[in-house]
Design a protein around this motif. Sequence first.
Motif, PDB file in Angstrom:
ATOM      1  N   GLU A 202       0.833  -1.215   0.000  1.00 42.69           N
ATOM      2  CA  GLU A 202       0.000   0.000   0.000  1.00 42.69           C
ATOM      3  C   GLU A 202       0.864   1.260   0.000  1.00 42.69           C
ATOM      4  O   GLU A 202       0.540   2.251  -0.655  1.00 42.69           O
ATOM      5  N   VAL A 203       1.972   1.218   0.741  1.00 46.75           N
ATOM      6  CA  VAL A 203       2.884   2.372   0.755  1.00 46.75           C
ATOM      7  C   VAL A 203       3.524   2.526  -0.624  1.00 46.75           C
ATOM      8  O   VAL A 203       3.684   3.638  -1.147  1.00 46.75           O
ATOM      9  N   LEU A 204       3.841   1.378  -1.255  1.00 43.02           N
ATOM     10  CA  LEU A 204       4.556   1.418  -2.538  1.00 43.02           C
ATOM     11  C   LEU A 204       3.684   1.895  -3.699  1.00 43.02           C
ATOM     12  O   LEU A 204       4.219   2.242  -4.752  1.00 43.02           O
ATOM     13  N   GLU A 205       2.343   1.899  -3.513  1.00 41.61           N
ATOM     14  CA  GLU A 205       1.443   2.313  -4.598  1.00 41.61           C
ATOM     15  C   GLU A 205       1.864   3.644  -5.222  1.00 41.61           C
ATOM     16  O   GLU A 205       1.752   3.828  -6.424  1.00 41.61           O
ATOM     17  N   GLY A 206       2.327   4.561  -4.370  1.00 41.76           N
ATOM     18  CA  GLY A 206       2.670   5.886  -4.883  1.00 41.76           C
ATOM     19  C   GLY A 206       4.150   6.067  -5.180  1.00 41.76           C
ATOM     20  O   GLY A 206       4.569   7.159  -5.550  1.00 41.76           O
ATOM     21  N   LEU A 207       4.939   5.022  -4.987  1.00 43.30           N
ATOM     22  CA  LEU A 207       6.399   5.150  -5.125  1.00 43.30           C
ATOM     23  C   LEU A 207       6.907   4.347  -6.322  1.00 43.30           C
ATOM     24  O   LEU A 207       6.222   3.463  -6.835  1.00 43.30           O
TER      25      LEU A 207
ATOM     26  N   GLY B  94      10.474  14.789  -2.271  1.00 43.49           N
ATOM     27  CA  GLY B  94       9.838  13.477  -2.177  1.00 43.49           C
ATOM     28  C   GLY B  94       9.424  13.256  -0.733  1.00 43.49           C
ATOM     29  O   GLY B  94      10.028  13.815   0.194  1.00 43.49           O
ATOM     30  N   ILE B  95       8.361  12.456  -0.553  1.00 43.06           N
ATOM     31  CA  ILE B  95       7.860  12.211   0.813  1.00 43.06           C
ATOM     32  C   ILE B  95       7.152  10.868   0.867  1.00 43.06           C
ATOM     33  O   ILE B  95       6.547  10.439  -0.128  1.00 43.06           O
ATOM     34  N   PHE B  96       7.258  10.183   1.979  1.00 45.56           N
ATOM     35  CA  PHE B  96       6.298   9.114   2.270  1.00 45.56           C
ATOM     36  C   PHE B  96       6.098   9.017   3.780  1.00 45.56           C
ATOM     37  O   PHE B  96       7.006   9.273   4.565  1.00 45.56           O
ATOM     38  N   ILE B  97       4.856   8.680   4.146  1.00 47.46           N
ATOM     39  CA  ILE B  97       4.542   8.381   5.543  1.00 47.46           C
ATOM     40  C   ILE B  97       4.313   6.874   5.597  1.00 47.46           C
ATOM     41  O   ILE B  97       3.381   6.355   4.970  1.00 47.46           O
ATOM     42  N   GLY B  98       5.189   6.177   6.291  1.00 48.86           N
ATOM     43  CA  GLY B  98       5.132   4.716   6.317  1.00 48.86           C
ATOM     44  C   GLY B  98       4.098   4.183   7.289  1.00 48.86           C
ATOM     45  O   GLY B  98       3.610   3.064   7.125  1.00 48.86           O
TER      46      GLY B  98
ATOM     47  N   GLN C  28      -1.597   3.967   9.303  1.00 48.35           N
ATOM     48  CA  GLN C  28      -2.768   4.281  10.138  1.00 48.35           C
ATOM     49  C   GLN C  28      -2.823   5.780  10.425  1.00 48.35           C
ATOM     50  O   GLN C  28      -3.833   6.288  10.913  1.00 48.35           O
ATOM     51  N   LEU C  29      -1.751   6.497  10.091  1.00 48.63           N
ATOM     52  CA  LEU C  29      -1.721   7.953  10.317  1.00 48.63           C
ATOM     53  C   LEU C  29      -2.020   8.751   9.042  1.00 48.63           C
ATOM     54  O   LEU C  29      -1.961   9.981   9.055  1.00 48.63           O
ATOM     55  N   TRP C  30      -2.308   8.063   7.945  1.00 53.66           N
ATOM     56  CA  TRP C  30      -2.671   8.789   6.729  1.00 53.66           C
ATOM     57  C   TRP C  30      -3.989   9.542   6.956  1.00 53.66           C
ATOM     58  O   TRP C  30      -4.804   9.178   7.811  1.00 53.66           O
ATOM     59  N   ASN C  31      -4.197  10.571   6.171  1.00 52.54           N
ATOM     60  CA  ASN C  31      -5.434  11.373   6.204  1.00 52.54           C
ATOM     61  C   ASN C  31      -5.618  12.129   7.509  1.00 52.54           C
ATOM     62  O   ASN C  31      -6.736  12.457   7.873  1.00 52.54           O
ATOM     63  N   GLN C  32      -4.539  12.388   8.219  1.00 49.75           N
ATOM     64  CA  GLN C  32      -4.656  13.194   9.445  1.00 49.75           C
ATOM     65  C   GLN C  32      -3.889  14.509   9.308  1.00 49.75           C
ATOM     66  O   GLN C  32      -3.571  15.157  10.298  1.00 49.75           O
TER      67      GLN C  32
ATOM     68  N   GLY D 176       0.940  14.560   6.249  1.00 46.29           N
ATOM     69  CA  GLY D 176       1.650  14.666   4.976  1.00 46.29           C
ATOM     70  C   GLY D 176       1.691  16.102   4.485  1.00 46.29           C
ATOM     71  O   GLY D 176       2.750  16.606   4.081  1.00 46.29           O
ATOM     72  N   SER D 177       0.547  16.805   4.530  1.00 46.50           N
ATOM     73  CA  SER D 177       0.544  18.185   4.038  1.00 46.50           C
ATOM     74  C   SER D 177       1.316  19.096   4.988  1.00 46.50           C
ATOM     75  O   SER D 177       2.000  20.029   4.554  1.00 46.50           O
ATOM     76  N   GLU D 178       1.272  18.799   6.297  1.00 42.85           N
ATOM     77  CA  GLU D 178       2.069  19.623   7.222  1.00 42.85           C
ATOM     78  C   GLU D 178       3.566  19.421   6.955  1.00 42.85           C
ATOM     79  O   GLU D 178       4.345  20.387   6.946  1.00 42.85           O
TER      80      GLU D 178
ATOM     81  N   ASP E 178       7.009  14.968  -8.803  1.00 44.27           N
ATOM     82  CA  ASP E 178       6.248  14.119  -9.718  1.00 44.27           C
ATOM     83  C   ASP E 178       5.328  13.235  -8.882  1.00 44.27           C
ATOM     84  O   ASP E 178       5.739  12.747  -7.823  1.00 44.27           O
ATOM     85  N   VAL E 179       4.113  13.015  -9.360  1.00 51.74           N
ATOM     86  CA  VAL E 179       3.175  12.156  -8.617  1.00 51.74           C
ATOM     87  C   VAL E 179       2.310  11.401  -9.629  1.00 51.74           C
ATOM     88  O   VAL E 179       1.926  11.961 -10.662  1.00 51.74           O
ATOM     89  N   TYR E 180       2.008  10.139  -9.335  1.00 51.77           N
ATOM     90  CA  TYR E 180       1.177   9.354 -10.253  1.00 51.77           C
ATOM     91  C   TYR E 180      -0.259   9.853 -10.196  1.00 51.77           C
ATOM     92  O   TYR E 180      -0.777  10.163  -9.116  1.00 51.77           O
TER      93      TYR E 180
ATOM     94  N   ARG F 101      -4.602  10.581  -2.886  1.00 48.61           N
ATOM     95  CA  ARG F 101      -4.330  11.139  -1.552  1.00 48.61           C
ATOM     96  C   ARG F 101      -3.110  12.063  -1.605  1.00 48.61           C
ATOM     97  O   ARG F 101      -3.110  13.159  -1.040  1.00 48.61           O
ATOM     98  N   ALA F 102      -2.072  11.596  -2.303  1.00 48.95           N
ATOM     99  CA  ALA F 102      -0.850  12.399  -2.386  1.00 48.95           C
ATOM    100  C   ALA F 102      -1.135  13.714  -3.125  1.00 48.95           C
ATOM    101  O   ALA F 102      -0.731  14.796  -2.675  1.00 48.95           O
ATOM    102  N   ILE F 103      -1.863  13.621  -4.243  1.00 51.02           N
ATOM    103  CA  ILE F 103      -2.152  14.834  -5.032  1.00 51.02           C
ATOM    104  C   ILE F 103      -2.897  15.854  -4.167  1.00 51.02           C
ATOM    105  O   ILE F 103      -2.553  17.033  -4.128  1.00 51.02           O
ATOM    106  N   ARG F 104      -3.896  15.350  -3.434  1.00 48.79           N
ATOM    107  CA  ARG F 104      -4.686  16.249  -2.574  1.00 48.79           C
ATOM    108  C   ARG F 104      -3.794  16.882  -1.494  1.00 48.79           C
ATOM    109  O   ARG F 104      -3.903  18.070  -1.207  1.00 48.79           O
ATOM    110  N   SER F 105      -2.900  16.078  -0.914  1.00 48.63           N
ATOM    111  CA  SER F 105      -2.064  16.634   0.163  1.00 48.63           C
ATOM    112  C   SER F 105      -1.095  17.682  -0.411  1.00 48.63           C
ATOM    113  O   SER F 105      -0.802  18.681   0.237  1.00 48.63           O
TER     114      SER F 105
ATOM    115  N   GLU G 287      -1.732  19.582  -3.063  1.00 55.31           N
ATOM    116  CA  GLU G 287      -2.540  20.793  -3.336  1.00 55.31           C
ATOM    117  C   GLU G 287      -2.735  21.585  -2.049  1.00 55.31           C
ATOM    118  O   GLU G 287      -2.629  22.816  -2.044  1.00 55.31           O
ATOM    119  N   LYS G 288      -3.000  20.876  -0.952  1.00 58.91           N
ATOM    120  CA  LYS G 288      -3.211  21.573   0.337  1.00 58.91           C
ATOM    121  C   LYS G 288      -1.961  22.332   0.757  1.00 58.91           C
ATOM    122  O   LYS G 288      -2.034  23.362   1.415  1.00 58.91           O
ATOM    123  N   ALA G 289      -0.791  21.788   0.375  1.00 61.31           N
ATOM    124  CA  ALA G 289       0.473  22.446   0.757  1.00 61.31           C
ATOM    125  C   ALA G 289       0.822  23.593  -0.192  1.00 61.31           C
ATOM    126  O   ALA G 289       1.767  24.342   0.064  1.00 61.31           O
TER     127      ALA G 289
END
Length: 180
Positions: free
Chosen positions: A28-33, A92-96, A99-103, A106-108, A129-131, A136-140, A142-144
């Motif tokens: 699941e983490v690798l989906e965006g990497l 580049g960023i990832f939160i491994g 269970q802390l995604w969507n809180q 990432g945007s902070e 670059d983002v797929y 979720r990554a795209i939205r985070s 945009e928020k930043a």
Amino acid sequence: MIYGERIRFRAIEREDLPRFVNWLNDPEVLEGLALYLPLSLSSEQRWFESMLNRPPDEQPMAIEIREGDAWKPIGNCGIFNLDSRCRSGEVGIFIGEKQLWNQGYGSEAMRLLLRHGFATLNLNRISLDVYETTRRAIRSYEKAGFVLEGRKRQGMYKNGAYIDVLQMSVLRQEWLAQSA
Ligand SMILES: CC(C)(COP(=O)(O)OP(=O)(O)OC[C@H]1O[C@@H](n2cnc3c(N)ncnc32)[C@H](O)[C@@H]1OP(=O)(O)O)[C@@H](O)C(=O)NCCC(=O)NCCS
């Protein structure tokens, strides 16, 4: 240390590597990497040694959140491909800890990385670059404050399909206007 509101960045230590291997073997983490093969501790150790030889400004940092009196690592991030003449860099960023995604972490973290890039490294342009499938990554991003600037059509092949790679960026003048 680089401190935000709920997070901080610190240097990566050798002791972090087993945790990184766990995170980076999670599909699941690798989906965006870009990683797609099982990762061993030995190859992560080799990555760590080569990372220490990179310019200090380009070394990735651990993202931590406060947990009681202690700090807990949740992912990592960094700036790379710094161009001293154009004053540009990529992030580049990832939160491994998924269970802390969507809180909002990432945007902070991305906002703090932008502050570091513009106010400390004196960059003029920060990009990533983002797929197109990593909503979720795209939205985070945009928020930043990142804006879409281009699309590498069918730039990645994942899960049996070609997908577009979106190019996003923030310019210094935009970051200053947002920070005002
Ligand atoms: C991408 C990542 C860093 C974002 O961090 P995060 O802490 O989850 O992000 P945030 O909580 O700040 O923002 C996520 C936003 O996406 C939204 N979101 C979640 N799933 C979504 C979906 N399927 N479609 C659209 N938006 C979605 C959330 O609701 C939230 O927006 P909101 O605050 O407006 O409600 C993190 O999820 C991660 O590391 N993922 C795995 C690795 C990865 O994909 N890295 C990025 C490589 S480019």
